[in-house]
Design a protein around this motif. Structure first.
Motif, mmCIF file in Angstrom:
data_model
loop_
_atom_site.group_PDB
_atom_site.id
_atom_site.type_symbol
_atom_site.label_atom_id
_atom_site.label_comp_id
_atom_site.label_asym_id
_atom_site.label_seq_id
_atom_site.Cartn_x
_atom_site.Cartn_y
_atom_site.Cartn_z
ATOM 1 N N ASP A 531 0.933 -1.076 -0.005
ATOM 2 C CA ASP A 531 0.043 -0.201 0.086
ATOM 3 C C ASP A 531 0.883 1.231 0.060
ATOM 4 N N ASP A 532 0.885 1.974 -1.079
ATOM 5 C CA ASP A 532 2.200 2.836 -1.225
ATOM 6 C C ASP A 532 1.452 4.293 -1.575
ATOM 7 N N GLY A 533 1.368 5.048 -0.422
ATOM 8 C CA GLY A 533 0.937 6.366 -0.541
ATOM 9 C C GLY A 533 2.206 7.387 -0.701
ATOM 10 N N VAL A 534 3.085 7.089 -0.749
ATOM 11 C CA VAL A 534 4.280 8.032 -1.053
ATOM 12 C C VAL A 534 4.371 8.520 -2.279
ATOM 13 N N ARG A 535 4.435 10.092 -2.265
ATOM 14 C CA ARG A 535 4.429 10.670 -3.554
ATOM 15 C C ARG A 535 5.752 11.847 -3.611
ATOM 16 N N PRO A 536 6.288 12.107 -4.715
ATOM 17 C CA PRO A 536 7.422 12.876 -4.701
ATOM 18 C C PRO A 536 7.142 14.400 -4.236
ATOM 19 N N ARG A 537 7.807 14.899 -3.825
ATOM 20 C CA ARG A 537 7.909 16.540 -3.053
ATOM 21 C C ARG A 537 6.992 17.376 -3.750
ATOM 22 N N PRO A 538 7.009 17.493 -5.176
ATOM 23 C CA PRO A 538 6.222 18.513 -5.791
ATOM 24 C C PRO A 538 4.662 18.479 -6.089
ATOM 25 N N LEU A 539 4.119 17.182 -5.576
ATOM 26 C CA LEU A 539 2.682 17.103 -5.291
ATOM 27 C C LEU A 539 2.240 17.845 -4.292
ATOM 28 N N ALA A 540 1.125 18.250 -4.371
ATOM 29 C CA ALA A 540 0.386 19.056 -3.232
ATOM 30 C C ALA A 540 0.033 18.272 -2.100
ATOM 31 N N THR A 541 -0.691 17.100 -2.274
ATOM 32 C CA THR A 541 -0.934 16.262 -1.175
ATOM 33 C C THR A 541 -0.802 14.824 -1.711
ATOM 34 N N PRO A 542 -0.429 14.101 -0.765
ATOM 35 C CA PRO A 542 0.033 12.573 -1.087
ATOM 36 C C PRO A 542 -1.523 11.986 -1.414
ATOM 37 N N THR A 543 -1.444 10.857 -2.162
ATOM 38 C CA THR A 543 -2.488 9.965 -2.550
ATOM 39 C C THR A 543 -2.248 8.717 -1.939
ATOM 40 N N PHE A 544 -3.263 8.315 -1.181
ATOM 41 C CA PHE A 544 -3.184 7.100 -0.600
ATOM 42 C C PHE A 544 -3.995 5.855 -1.356
ATOM 43 N N GLY A 545 -3.681 4.479 -0.920
ATOM 44 C CA GLY A 545 -4.218 3.627 -1.695
ATOM 45 C C GLY A 545 -3.733 3.043 -2.964
ATOM 46 N N ASP A 546 -2.647 3.388 -3.279
ATOM 47 C CA ASP A 546 -1.908 2.930 -4.457
ATOM 48 C C ASP A 546 -1.554 1.473 -4.126
ATOM 49 N N GLU A 547 -2.173 0.363 -4.498
ATOM 50 C CA GLU A 547 -2.009 -0.957 -3.903
ATOM 51 C C GLU A 547 -1.165 -1.804 -4.994
ATOM 52 N N ARG A 548 -0.461 -2.650 -4.867
ATOM 53 C CA ARG A 548 0.212 -3.537 -5.533
ATOM 54 C C ARG A 548 0.538 -4.746 -4.994
ATOM 55 N N LEU A 549 0.220 -6.055 -5.815
ATOM 56 C CA LEU A 549 0.416 -7.195 -5.448
ATOM 57 C C LEU A 549 1.445 -7.905 -6.400
ATOM 58 N N ILE A 550 2.536 -8.323 -5.371
ATOM 59 C CA ILE A 550 3.808 -9.135 -6.279
ATOM 60 C C ILE A 550 3.897 -10.187 -5.721
ATOM 61 N N ASP A 551 4.117 -11.324 -6.514
ATOM 62 C CA ASP A 551 4.260 -12.661 -6.317
ATOM 63 C C ASP A 551 5.362 -13.221 -7.142
ATOM 64 N N GLY A 552 6.007 -14.461 -6.702
ATOM 65 C CA GLY A 552 6.750 -14.896 -7.656
ATOM 66 C C GLY A 552 7.249 -16.380 -6.907
ATOM 67 N N GLN A 553 7.823 -17.038 -7.999
ATOM 68 C CA GLN A 553 8.198 -18.555 -7.571
ATOM 69 C C GLN A 553 9.654 -18.817 -8.201
ATOM 70 N N ARG A 554 10.448 -19.597 -7.307
ATOM 71 C CA ARG A 554 11.639 -20.035 -7.997
ATOM 72 C C ARG A 554 11.993 -21.350 -7.614
ATOM 73 N N ASN A 555 12.334 -22.463 -8.623
ATOM 74 C CA ASN A 555 12.586 -23.668 -8.278
ATOM 75 C C ASN A 555 14.159 -23.813 -8.788
ATOM 76 N N ASP A 556 15.067 -24.060 -7.626
ATOM 77 C CA ASP A 556 16.421 -24.170 -8.099
ATOM 78 C C ASP A 556 17.065 -25.356 -7.696
ATOM 79 N N ARG A 557 17.841 -25.933 -8.319
ATOM 80 C CA ARG A 557 18.903 -27.220 -8.095
ATOM 81 C C ARG A 557 20.073 -26.841 -8.054
#
Length: 815
Positions: A531-557
């Motif tokens: 849940d990323d609500g961080v915005r660069p300094r030039p923006l007037a107000t931060p915007t909350f609720g920018d959600e991201r889903l990340i997944d991954g799978q590795r199979n190593d030998r």
């Protein structure tokens, strides 16, 4: 078809019958050779001379250990008997045994310890340091005398551990090549032999395998800094150990070996100590150990508990407090041993420890060596729990061990994130705090079968399985608005199965060959919700609720090997060459303020290959001993934890590296004097950098000192006026060379380049021991570590001093 097969089958049967007859006949001949009766007449003479006389009369060759090592006791031999019987009779009361290698060829060796020692180390601590030939180690996953283990193993015994107090960071001054960072108790990273991926602890697996007895206790977490109370020894195996220990042991293994319960002795140990620190708060600690046999020779329990209050010495102008880095450490260890039969041993135990640090211990050099100006406190909690169950049985084919363990390791840290204020839009730039919470749950099972005794052929095989669950929650909070600007909820699930083995064979009485290998399969599944609500300094107000889903799978030998050749030129000199591999698994990145800095989603495996040659030598009186090794390391696709420009961690493959090193240790053990001089010289290099911004020809490996040196001098005597009480005087010094935090030669902050001196005295009388120690006697003030807060982008301001000069007084009493 049957008609055609019949003559072929009959022919094969005849050949097998003839071969079997030949084999049986050859076996009978070999058994009979040396078993023919002869008449021996050995008058009373020293054992070593008697062995020479018997060998001459019987016209046989006896190699291996020098007869002088078997003792000088006088023996008598008279009568008609076989050579085997004669040698067995002569050696019956000695520490040696004899093995028949072939017709007329025998080898002397030290007797191995009992396969099931029913009387482990006594509860009363032995303050004397054992001679090298009396030290048994298990770093090779079999019980061997130290003089049979390759020189790249260092063993620290009870008195050395006790006199250095707290944890591995305190012992590092005794072992060149063993270094730790200095972020604080429960936050440090362990490094061996100049091999470091970075000074930060992030997603990558540690380069050093840390074990509590048979259980791995870290993966990508910092050293839990277990207090080394009631420890039998600490074993440090240097160089890649991938063949026996698997992933994460690319530079070596550190094993903490606690004392086992004594099956026959009721015992009690009580210790307490206080410490005064120059310009710092006082410290105090206490420990208790109880050993209780429940059923004599069958069942015993052992309990150790301790409490420690470590006084601070850093002042923080920002929060208006002094001596902010106070730390509490409390813990206990409960173990039990049950011997249901002479060839069975079952042991179980629990280890629990909690560390609570009020603040980090870095300073800002511009304000003075022990002062800083930070807006928010940076506390740290490190809670560790381990439970294990082990069953051992001596079988005719070997020693079988089955072990299972569970580890729960929880960490929580807060960092002042005010330096992010200029980068992001927030109402209170100085009101930012970043919290990290991590919980690791590890289940480990291992089965090993080790060949019995110490014969010409020695082997071990094993199966290993582990499942790890890790939950991480990272949060950036605007404390003024009590609002979360960024939240990461990440879950990692990792499982591994492996088979490993090692075989050693004595080609001749002086030449030995060892080969080992491991095959492993690893599955890693990750998912993260951000849940990323961080915005660069030039923006007037931060915007909350920018959600991201990340997944991954590795199979190593993975597969890794070890190959070594040993030459025992005599019972005093051994030489060896060795090649070995180590490896680490790859993984995933997820922590990022996406509007500020993107990060690569994955990082790959890395692999290390070492080529090594060494020697172990001792003088004829076994007083002077030299261990030395030279090694060349090739490290491919190096993983490393690094900091993004905004202070968040990221794991990268930075390039290919190498290291050329020389380490040595010269020990003297006399009747009254003991001294050790040891050192490490290495030249780590980043031979090829994947990032063009790194000048590979100028950039070495971060956190790695090129030169390290230590010396120890101890004198032991008696105080005749105090009923013959024992007096020990000791001096220790350790030099750590210069290193830096990052891969950029010019931009990275420098650290190291200091020598620490510790002085001590101890008096032992009956069951009491008094100790007086002066640590950092010269008050060395150089920077021991150049990192404390990841969000302070001006790293030159950060400075971690050694603890100022401190005087410690301790008393222990045993019954």
């Amino acid at each position: 078809m049957s008609t055609l097969c019949k003559p072929i089958c009959l022919s094969m049967q005849n050949r097998i019958r003839i071969a079997s007859s030949c084999i049986v006949g050859l076996s009978l001949w070999l058994s009979a050779h040396g078993a023919q009766a002869a008449t021996f007449r050995v008058q009373a003479m020293p054992l070593d001379k008697a062995l020479v006389v018997v060998a001459g009369e019987a016209r046989v060759s006896i190699g291996g250990l020098s007869p002088a090592a078997c003792g000088k006791q006088r023996v008598v031999l008279s009568g008609e008997m076989s050579v085997d019987e004669a040698l067995t009779h002569l050696l019956s009361a000695s520490p040696c045994t004899v093995e028949k290698l072939g017709p007329g060829i025998y080898r002397l060796s030290l007797r191995p310890p009992p396969r099931r020692p029913l009387h482990p180390r006594p509860v009363t601590p032995d303050r004397s340091e054992p001679a090298p030939q009396d030290v048994w180690v298990t770093a090779s996953r079999r019980v061997l005398p130290l003089n049979r283990v390759l020189p790249a193993v260092t063993v620290l015994h009870t008195p050395q551990i006790y006199d250095q107090g707290g944890g591995l960071a305190d012992l590092s001054r005794r072992v060149p090549g063993l270094t730790t960072t200095n972020l604080g108790s429960g936050r440090n990273k362990i490094m061996l032999r100049g091999l470091s991926d970075s000074v930060y602890t992030g997603r990558t697996q540690s380069t050093v395998g840390l074990y509590l007895d048979d259980t791995p206790i870290t993966y990508n977490a910092p050293d839990p800094n277990l207090r080394l109370t009631d420890m039998a020894r600490v074993e440090i195996a240097k160089g890649p150990q991938g063949a026996l220990y698997g992933s994460g042991a690319i530079s070596g293994v550190v094993r903490l070996v606690p004392n086992r319960p004594d099956l026959n002795t009721v015992g009690l140990i009580v210790s307490t100590e206080g410490m005064a620190t120059e310009k710092g708060a006082p410290s105090a600690s206490g420990a208790l150990t109880v050993n209780l046999p429940v059923i004599e020779d069958r069942l015993a329990v052992r309990f150790t508990a301790y409490a420690e209050r470590d006084g601070g010495y850093i002042d923080d102008l920002g929060i208006g407090r002094t001596r902010i880095n106070r730390t509490r450490r409390d813990g206990y260890r409960l173990s039990a041993t049950w011997v249901p039969a002479s060839d069975w041993r079952v042991s179980a135990g629990v280890t629990n420890q909690a560390i609570n640090s009020e603040n980090t211990q870095y300073a800002e050099g511009v304000l003075g060596p022990f002062r800083r100006d930070v807006d928010h406190a940076e506390p740290h909690d490190n809670d560790f729990l381990q439970a294990h169950l082990t069953a051992e049985r001596a079988l005719s084919i070997g020693d079988l061990k089955l072990s299972a363990a569970r580890v729960v390791h929880s960490l929580a840290s807060r960092y002042d994130a005010s330096d992010l204020g200029p980068l992001i839009d927030t109402s209170d730039p100085r009101g930012l705090a970043y919290d990290e919470a991590q919980e690791i749950r590890l289940d480990v099972q291992e089965l090993t079968l080790v060949s019995p005794g110490d014969g010409r052929l020695r082997w071990l095989v094993g199966l290993f399985a582990t499942r790890q669950a890790e939950d991480v929650e990272n949060t950036l909070t605007d404390l003024g608005q009590a609002a979360s600007l960024y939240t990461e909820d990440r879950k990692d699930r990792l499982s591994e199965v492996a088979a490993f083995g090692e075989i050693s064979y004595d080609l001749t009485p002086v030449w030995s060959l060892t080969a080992g290998g491991r095959i492993a399969r690893v599955k890693h599944v990750m998912d993260a919700q951000i849940d990323d609500g961080v915005r660069p300094r030039p923006l007037a107000t931060p915007t909350f609720g920018d959600e991201r889903l990340i997944d991954g799978q590795r199979n190593d030998r993975h597969s890794s090997y070890k190959l070594a050749v040993t030459y025992r030129a005599s019972d005093r000199l051994s030489l060896y060459v060795q090649s070995a591999e180590g490896y680490r698994n790859g993984g995933f990145n997820s922590t990022a303020f996406t509007h500020l800095t993107p990060v690569p989603p994955t990082y790959g495996d890395d692999e290390l290959t070492s080529y090594e040659a060494g020697l172990r030598w001792r003088d004829a009186h076994n007083r002077l001993r030299l261990d030395a090794a030279v090694y060349q390391v090739s490290w491919r696709n190096i993983q490393g934890d690094h900091l993004q420009a905004n202070g968040l961690p990221v794991s990268l493959n930075v390039g290919d590296g190498s290291n050329l090193g020389l380490e040595w240790s010269l020990d003297y053990a006399g009747a009254a004097w003991r001294w050790t001089v040891a050192g490490l010289i290495n030249r780590p290099e980043l031979a090829r950098a994947f990032d063009p911004a790194i000048a590979s020809e100028d950039a070495g490996l971060p956190g790695t000192a090129q030169n390290m040196f230590s010396a120890r001098l101890r004198h032991e005597g008696r105080l005749k006026r105090f009923a013959g009480a024992g007096l020990g005087l000791e001096a220790n010094l350790g030099y750590t060379g210069l290193s830096r935090t990052g891969l950029h030669q010019d931009a990275s902050a420098k650290m190291g380049g200091y020598m620490a001196v510790d002085l001590g005295a101890d008096v032992t009388r009956a069951h009491r021991r008094w100790t007086l120690q002066l640590t950092n006697a010269t008050n060395a003030g150089k920077n021991s570590f150049a990192y404390g807060n990841p969000f302070n982008l001006d790293h030159d301001r950060q400075f971690t001093p050694l603890r100022p000069r401190s005087l410690r007084l301790g008393l222990s009493w045993s019954y």
